[in-house]
Design a protein around this motif. Structure first.
Motif, PDB file in Angstrom:
ATOM      1  N   HIS A   8       1.570 -14.169 -10.407  1.00  0.00           N
ATOM      2  CA  HIS A   8       1.392 -15.631 -10.311  1.00  0.00           C
ATOM      3  C   HIS A   8       0.833 -16.007  -8.944  1.00  0.00           C
ATOM      4  O   HIS A   8       1.569 -16.164  -7.975  1.00  0.00           O
ATOM      5  CB  HIS A   8       2.725 -16.354 -10.556  1.00  0.00           C
ATOM      6  CG  HIS A   8       2.603 -17.852 -10.638  1.00  0.00           C
ATOM      7  ND1 HIS A   8       3.056 -18.598 -11.711  1.00  0.00           N
ATOM      8  CD2 HIS A   8       2.077 -18.752  -9.782  1.00  0.00           C
ATOM      9  CE1 HIS A   8       2.815 -19.872 -11.514  1.00  0.00           C
ATOM     10  NE2 HIS A   8       2.227 -20.003 -10.328  1.00  0.00           N
ATOM     11  N   HIS A  10      -2.742 -18.379  -7.516  1.00  0.00           N
ATOM     12  CA  HIS A  10      -3.986 -19.109  -7.827  1.00  0.00           C
ATOM     13  C   HIS A  10      -5.051 -18.645  -6.834  1.00  0.00           C
ATOM     14  O   HIS A  10      -4.842 -18.755  -5.621  1.00  0.00           O
ATOM     15  CB  HIS A  10      -3.760 -20.607  -7.676  1.00  0.00           C
ATOM     16  CG  HIS A  10      -2.647 -21.118  -8.542  1.00  0.00           C
ATOM     17  ND1 HIS A  10      -2.875 -21.785  -9.728  1.00  0.00           N
ATOM     18  CD2 HIS A  10      -1.300 -21.025  -8.405  1.00  0.00           C
ATOM     19  CE1 HIS A  10      -1.705 -22.099 -10.269  1.00  0.00           C
ATOM     20  NE2 HIS A  10      -0.736 -21.655  -9.497  1.00  0.00           N
ATOM     21  N   PHE A  87      -4.642 -16.394 -11.172  1.00  0.00           N
ATOM     22  CA  PHE A  87      -5.166 -17.498 -11.974  1.00  0.00           C
ATOM     23  C   PHE A  87      -6.552 -17.883 -11.492  1.00  0.00           C
ATOM     24  O   PHE A  87      -6.779 -17.985 -10.278  1.00  0.00           O
ATOM     25  CB  PHE A  87      -4.255 -18.725 -11.852  1.00  0.00           C
ATOM     26  CG  PHE A  87      -2.865 -18.509 -12.368  1.00  0.00           C
ATOM     27  CD1 PHE A  87      -2.651 -18.055 -13.658  1.00  0.00           C
ATOM     28  CD2 PHE A  87      -1.770 -18.779 -11.566  1.00  0.00           C
ATOM     29  CE1 PHE A  87      -1.360 -17.865 -14.146  1.00  0.00           C
ATOM     30  CE2 PHE A  87      -0.477 -18.591 -12.039  1.00  0.00           C
ATOM     31  CZ  PHE A  87      -0.278 -18.131 -13.328  1.00  0.00           C
ATOM     32  N   HIS A 186       2.647 -23.196 -16.629  1.00  0.00           N
ATOM     33  CA  HIS A 186       3.507 -23.752 -15.573  1.00  0.00           C
ATOM     34  C   HIS A 186       4.470 -24.761 -16.201  1.00  0.00           C
ATOM     35  O   HIS A 186       4.039 -25.707 -16.870  1.00  0.00           O
ATOM     36  CB  HIS A 186       2.676 -24.495 -14.532  1.00  0.00           C
ATOM     37  CG  HIS A 186       1.992 -23.625 -13.529  1.00  0.00           C
ATOM     38  ND1 HIS A 186       1.090 -22.660 -13.865  1.00  0.00           N
ATOM     39  CD2 HIS A 186       2.095 -23.577 -12.169  1.00  0.00           C
ATOM     40  CE1 HIS A 186       0.659 -22.070 -12.757  1.00  0.00           C
ATOM     41  NE2 HIS A 186       1.253 -22.614 -11.712  1.00  0.00           N
ATOM     42  N   HIS A 210       6.916 -20.428 -12.814  1.00  0.00           N
ATOM     43  CA  HIS A 210       8.113 -21.035 -12.196  1.00  0.00           C
ATOM     44  C   HIS A 210       9.285 -20.967 -13.180  1.00  0.00           C
ATOM     45  O   HIS A 210      10.013 -20.007 -13.198  1.00  0.00           O
ATOM     46  CB  HIS A 210       7.863 -22.477 -11.692  1.00  0.00           C
ATOM     47  CG  HIS A 210       6.804 -22.537 -10.647  1.00  0.00           C
ATOM     48  ND1 HIS A 210       7.034 -22.168  -9.353  1.00  0.00           N
ATOM     49  CD2 HIS A 210       5.483 -22.888 -10.715  1.00  0.00           C
ATOM     50  CE1 HIS A 210       5.915 -22.289  -8.651  1.00  0.00           C
ATOM     51  NE2 HIS A 210       4.949 -22.717  -9.456  1.00  0.00           N
ATOM     52  N   ASP A 267       2.189 -17.725  -5.324  1.00  0.00           N
ATOM     53  CA  ASP A 267       1.649 -19.008  -5.809  1.00  0.00           C
ATOM     54  C   ASP A 267       0.358 -19.420  -5.085  1.00  0.00           C
ATOM     55  O   ASP A 267      -0.724 -19.230  -5.629  1.00  0.00           O
ATOM     56  CB  ASP A 267       2.724 -20.107  -5.709  1.00  0.00           C
ATOM     57  CG  ASP A 267       2.530 -21.221  -6.716  1.00  0.00           C
ATOM     58  OD1 ASP A 267       1.645 -21.097  -7.585  1.00  0.00           O
ATOM     59  OD2 ASP A 267       3.265 -22.224  -6.651  1.00  0.00           O
TER      60      ASP A 267
END
Ligand SMILES: Nc1ncnc2[nH]cnc12
Ligand SMILES: [Zn+2]
Length: 325
Positions: A8, A10, A87, A186, A210, A267
């Motif tokens: 996870h 981005h 992502f 998410h 999350h 994240d």
């Protein structure tokens, strides 16, 4: 060193302020509104997203994205990561004037370069941005389903989870599922336990981004444990965004003790003063985890990865070679 895996992160949110400043120099842009003293400037989820969008706007061609992916994955590998799933956001690329296909090809080139240099294995999860609306999320799903890039193996949805009616987004997830992509979404970050339950019911993901606010409902925690849904936990992000007051009140240990499959992730690392390495340190320093427990988290991430069986077996074998069972 404990071997690590991340599922996870981005990619736009992985760009360091230094790299973004270099991009700004390349394009003659002013970053003083969102980077000061070498750090991103934001003070809540809305201003974080604004800084993130402005930074993403400075990556405009295939080479920019290749460099971003190569830089990020190489730093992860230095920190002991053997696998990364990040992502992507075709919407952000298109807003910066680049086609989804060129964007994805650039990232794939960076992934190949990082693998050649460090051995790190990686895959992409195409995401739609929920608050950009149903149409754009479906467009992202159609792209993910049809792009033909073998390194794209999943589909997800990020953005403001309190935006829109979940039912309207079901079609996007069905398009991705039919194409054989892994599904994550998410939920349970800024939305409460109801948001996690709704995401499970509507989108049938194998993982939740999350998901930590599931802790508000013991029945839901039991369901997550029973169904083996994997939680992509990002404690450093949660504390930076003030989802919880501090690590002592973060639900990671309780979710783990309840039998939920939990993983550790960064994240949007430089925005939240974190890295995958630091997330594992948080596990050690704040959640009382030893090397064995942290390696089990890596195993959970690899087992939950959207990657072909052969690659998964090779990754698990690398893990076993360091800590034989
Ligand atoms: N923490 C986060 N939550 C939702 N959407 C995001 N996009 C990038 N980071 C995000
Ligand atoms: Zn996220």
């Amino acid at each position: 060193m404990v071997l690590k895996a991340e599922i996870h992160c981005h990619i736009e949110g992985a760009a360091s302020p230094d790299l973004v400043v270099k991009q700004a120099q390349k394009y003659g842009a002013d970053v003083s509104g969102f980077i000061r003293d070498g750090a991103f400037v934001w003070d809540d989820f809305t201003s974080f997203l604004a800084a993130y969008d402005q930074s993403a706007d400075l990556f405009r061609d295939e080479g920019d994205y290749a460099r971003l992916a190569e830089t990020y994955l190489s730093s992860l590998a230095r920190d002991g990561a053997i696998y990364s799933e990040f992502f992507t956001s075709p919407d952000h690329a298109e807003r910066a004037g680049l086609s989804a296909a060129a964007y994805t090809a650039g990232l794939a080139e960076g992934m190949r370069r990082a693998k050649a240099k460090t051995g790190i294995e990686s895959r992409m999860i195409v995401t739609g941005v929920r608050h950009f609306g149903v149409e754009s999320v479906e467009k992202a799903a159609r792209f993910a389903a049809r792009c033909g890039e073998p390194l794209v193996t999943g589909f997800g949805m990020a953005g403001e989870e309190r935006f829109g009616d979940p039912e309207d987004y079901v079609r996007a997830f069905e398009i991705a599922r039919e194409a054989g992509l892994g599904i994550t979404v998410h939920a349970g970050e800024f939305g409460g336990w109801e948001s996690v339950q709704s995401a499970l019911d509507h989108f049938r993901p194998t993982r939740i981004g999350h998901g930590v606010r599931a802790i508000e409902n013991p029945d839901l925690v039991r369901r997550i444990a029973d169904e083996g849904v994997v939680l992509e936990c990002c404690p450093g992000s949660n504390i930076a965004l003030r989802v919880f007051d501090g690590f002592e009140s973060h639900p990671f240990p309780k979710l783990r003790d309840a039998g939920c499959k939990v993983t550790l992730n960064s994240d949007d690392p430089p925005y939240f003063w974190t890295s995958l390495k630091r997330e594992y340190e948080i596990g050690r320093d704040h959640f009382g985890m030893d090397d064995k427990a942290l390696t089990a988290v890596t195993r959970t991430a690899i087992e939950a990865a959207y990657v072909d069986k052969k690659t998964k077996a090779a990754l698990l074998a690398r893990l076993d070679a360091v800590r034989p069972r």
